[in-house]
Each structure stands twice: as C-alpha cells, then as structure tokens.
Motif scaffolding. Structure first.
Motif, short mmCIF file in Angstrom:
data_model
loop_
_atom_site.label_atom_id
_atom_site.label_comp_id
_atom_site.label_asym_id
_atom_site.label_seq_id
_atom_site.Cartn_x
_atom_site.Cartn_y
_atom_site.Cartn_z
N ASP A 1 40.17 35.42 35.01
CA ASP A 1 39.03 34.56 35.36
C ASP A 1 38.20 35.13 36.49
N GLY A 2 38.56 36.32 36.95
CA GLY A 2 37.86 36.91 38.09
C GLY A 2 36.37 36.98 37.96
N PRO A 3 35.81 37.41 36.80
CA PRO A 3 34.35 37.52 36.69
C PRO A 3 33.61 36.22 36.93
N ARG A 4 34.32 35.08 36.91
CA ARG A 4 33.62 33.83 37.17
C ARG A 4 33.01 33.82 38.57
N GLN B 1 32.47 46.26 42.97
CA GLN B 1 33.58 47.19 42.84
C GLN B 1 34.36 47.25 44.15
N GLY B 2 35.70 47.33 44.03
CA GLY B 2 36.53 47.51 45.22
C GLY B 2 36.55 46.27 46.10
N GLU C 1 26.58 40.75 45.19
CA GLU C 1 27.05 41.10 43.85
C GLU C 1 28.10 40.14 43.32
N LEU C 2 28.61 39.24 44.18
CA LEU C 2 29.56 38.25 43.71
C LEU C 2 28.84 37.22 42.85
N ASN C 3 29.53 36.71 41.87
CA ASN C 3 28.93 35.78 40.92
C ASN C 3 28.97 34.35 41.48
#
Length: 387
Positions: A188-191, A197-198, A297-299
């Motif tokens: 579920d990380g991309p949520r 990156q990193g 860049e975090l969603n």
C-alpha cells in the motif's frame, strides 16, 4: 492485531472532523467562563498523562497511546460530568497493557495519588482503592469499543528518514517506535509514498527534532483529526524550518537551484568534455538532496500538510503561555505576562477552572432550572463517587 492502517479501526472509527470535536465540548462550554481554556485543558491533560507515564516508567509510545485513549474517551464524555484524573490513571493502565509494558494496578494507584494529591493539582479525592481504577478500566474500554490498537507517526518517521545519528540511536528509535501500528504495508506504500526514491537524509539530530515535534502534537487534538502519517510528514516539514542544520541544507539547495539557470545562460561556449578521472569523480559525487523536493514527491496533499503544520505552530503559541507553576493557587484573573499574546495560564489555574466546571454541573444536576431531572452516566457517576 491489525498492521494495515487503512483497514484498522483507528482509520475507520477514530478519525473525526472538527464538528464532532465541537459537539463533544458543547456541554463544557456551558460551564466555562473563557472558551480558550478548553484548548489549554488539552495541553494540561497531556502534561498530566506524561507525568504519570514517566512516573510509571512507560515508554513514550505507551504515553502517546494513553493520551490517544484519553482524547477518544472525551469524544463521548464531557469534562464537567466526569473526573478526568481517574480517567487519566485508567488510560495509562490500559495503554501499558496494550503496548505490552504492563504496570501493576497498585503502582498506578499509588503513583497517581502521589502526583495528583499535591501541587499544582490538589486532587484530594483521588481513590486509594484499587477496585475503583479497575472499575474505571471497564468503563474506559467500553467507551473505546475495545479498539486498543493505536497507530502513531513514529514508524512513518523511521520509514521516511535516514538519520545521521549512530546505530545505537537508530536501534533505540526502532525499539521506541514499536511494532504495534507498524504503519502502511509495502503493497500500500504508493498510496502516500509516491514515486520518491530512497529515504530523506537528515543532518545529525534532524530526526530527533521531528520526533520531538510528533511528541508535542499530543498536546493538541491532531491525533483525532488526521492520520498519523500526515502528522509525521508535517513534523518533517517543520523540521526543515526549526532545525538549524536542516534549514541550512534547504537554503543551500534552493540557492544552488536558483543560480544554476543564470550560470547556464551566461555561458555561450560549451565546456570541453571532462577527462576520465574527473568524470569518475563527478559520478562518485552525489548531488545534495533537496528535502522539500522529497516531501513534494510524496503522494499527499501539500496544502493539507501545510494546514497541519500551521495547527502545530498554533499549538506552540498556546503552549508558550502555559507555564508550570507549583506556587500559590491561581485564579481566573491571573496577571498578564507582559506581552501581547495573552495572559499566562498555569496548571493551578486550570485545576480551579476544572473544579468550577464540575461544581456548576453538579449544581445544575441537583437543581435543574427546568425542574426535570438531568440524565447522567450512572456508570461514571459510581466511579467518581470514590473517596
């Protein structure tokens, strides 16, 4: 025990809106002279929970869980109809069990009496009978609907950040964060991780500053309004402002990015290709990481993160006026601190405010203006009859 925040009762039941918070404090507003004191009571009760938790040698995670339990309980109850001090003791007792660092009920009662019965609280009616705390535990768990798993922002901080501290500090932070409420699984990380990156590389003590900011948020009701990962990201955002070394890193990156277009436009002839040795050195040299770009860049919604950050700053503004003072008992007509930000508020003053609220409510119950009996919570009423 749930490890997915999105499937947890924390997310489904205990993230509320401001209208719910206002409704929860509606009865208290009828018996308080200054509505601003309700915001100070949030700081006051968090400080009391922290004092009892430290006396019991609970880890910070358990103290945070106890504070969340206290906030959730008072979504359904009012300060003026209950005894917050027996509720605080029960919250610490239950949170210690939930976080697998249990404290004996006798120690909780004795330590609570040692703290509450003296300055600045002077709660002389706190019970010495262990059964009263055990009974309050039953009522607390019932109002919490047995939802004892709490997710905290600490895990998100460790997942997002790479600290410059030593391995011992990192392992201590891992242990403090705990496994309960481990956060959002990798699937579920991309949520909310987005495409970044990193990890965010913070200067030494940068992660500790963010950690302290998260601790401070429990002095407000943010834990009821926003998911923990958003609070963690807001703490990182404020770290870029408050932590000197991190702020210097951000300023240097912004200065470099603003000067890069100017230097490229000024150059008219292309530079000769670098030699092999210099090319290898350039490859080995990593560009400085931009913390703001990493957060962008975090969603997540950056305007929402800015809103949470502003609320944290507002909490700090109130907290600046909250002064620990174990001297003489204060009155609501306390003198000003000599500045324009408002009068100083002490624990002794808030204890007086709380007692007046309860006395006014009890008087209203005994002699209602309508002549009709007032409905009260009989279970809590029995628990408060300790003495």
């Amino acid at each position: 025990m749930a490890t997915d925040f999105w499937a947890s009762t924390h997310y489904k039941r205990w993230i509320v809106d401001r209208a719910t918070l206002r409704q929860a404090r509606a009865d208290d507003l009828l018996y308080i002279d200054d509505p601003e004191h309700l915001a100070f009571l949030a700081i006051y009760f968090a400080e009391v929970v922290g004092k009892l938790g430290k006396k019991l040698r609970l880890p910070q995670r358990a103290i945070a869980t106890a504070t969340v339990f206290f906030r959730r309980f008072y979504l359904k109850n009012s300060y003026c109809e209950t005894d917050p001090f027996i509720v605080i003791a029960a919250c610490c007792y239950v949170a210690a069990k939930a976080e697998e660092c249990p404290a004996h009920i006798k120690n909780v009662v004795s330590d609570a009496r040692q703290i509450f019965c003296h300055e600045p609280y002077n709660i002389k009616h706190f019970p010495s009978d262990n059964s009263k705390l055990a009974e309050m535990e039953f009522y607390l768990v019932d109002d919490l609907e047995c939802d004892l798993t709490v997710f905290h922002p600490y895990r998100t901080l460790l997942a997002l950040c790479k600290s410059g501290n030593g391995s011992e500090d990192a392992s201590a932070q891992e242990e403090e964060a705990g496994e309960v409420g481990a956060g959002i699984p990798a699937d579920d990380g991309p949520r909310y991780w987005g495409t970044g990156q990193g990890q965010l590389e913070l200067p030494p003590n940068g992660l500790q500053t963010a950690w302290f900011i998260v601790n401070d948020t429990y002095r407000s009701e943010l834990c009821l309004l926003y998911p923990p990962h958003l609070i963690a990201i807001a703490a990182l955002y404020l770290t870029c402002v408050f932590h000197p070394a991190t702020h210097e890193t951000v300023s240097a990156v912004l200065a470099a990015s603003s000067s890069a277009p100017a230097s490229s436009s000024a150059s008219t002839t292309p530079d000769p290709p670098p030699r092999r040795s210099s090319r290898q050195a350039a490859e080995r040299k990593k560009p400085a990481q931009d913390p703001l770009e990493f957060l962008a860049e975090l969603n997540v919604s950056l305007p929402l993160i800015a809103t949470i950050a502003q609320e944290i700053i507002s909490m700090y503004t109130l907290w600046d006026r909250y002064k620990e003072d174990s001297g003489s008992v204060a009155t609501p007509d306390s003198s000003r601190n000599g500045e324009d930000d408002g009068p100083v508020v002490t624990p002794a003053l808030l204890t007086v405010v709380l007692m007046k609220m309860r006395e006014a409510r009890l008087l209203e119950i005994a002699h209602p203006s309508s002549g009709r009996p007032v409905a009260v919570n009989k279970m809590l009423e029995r628990t408060q009859a300790a003495g």
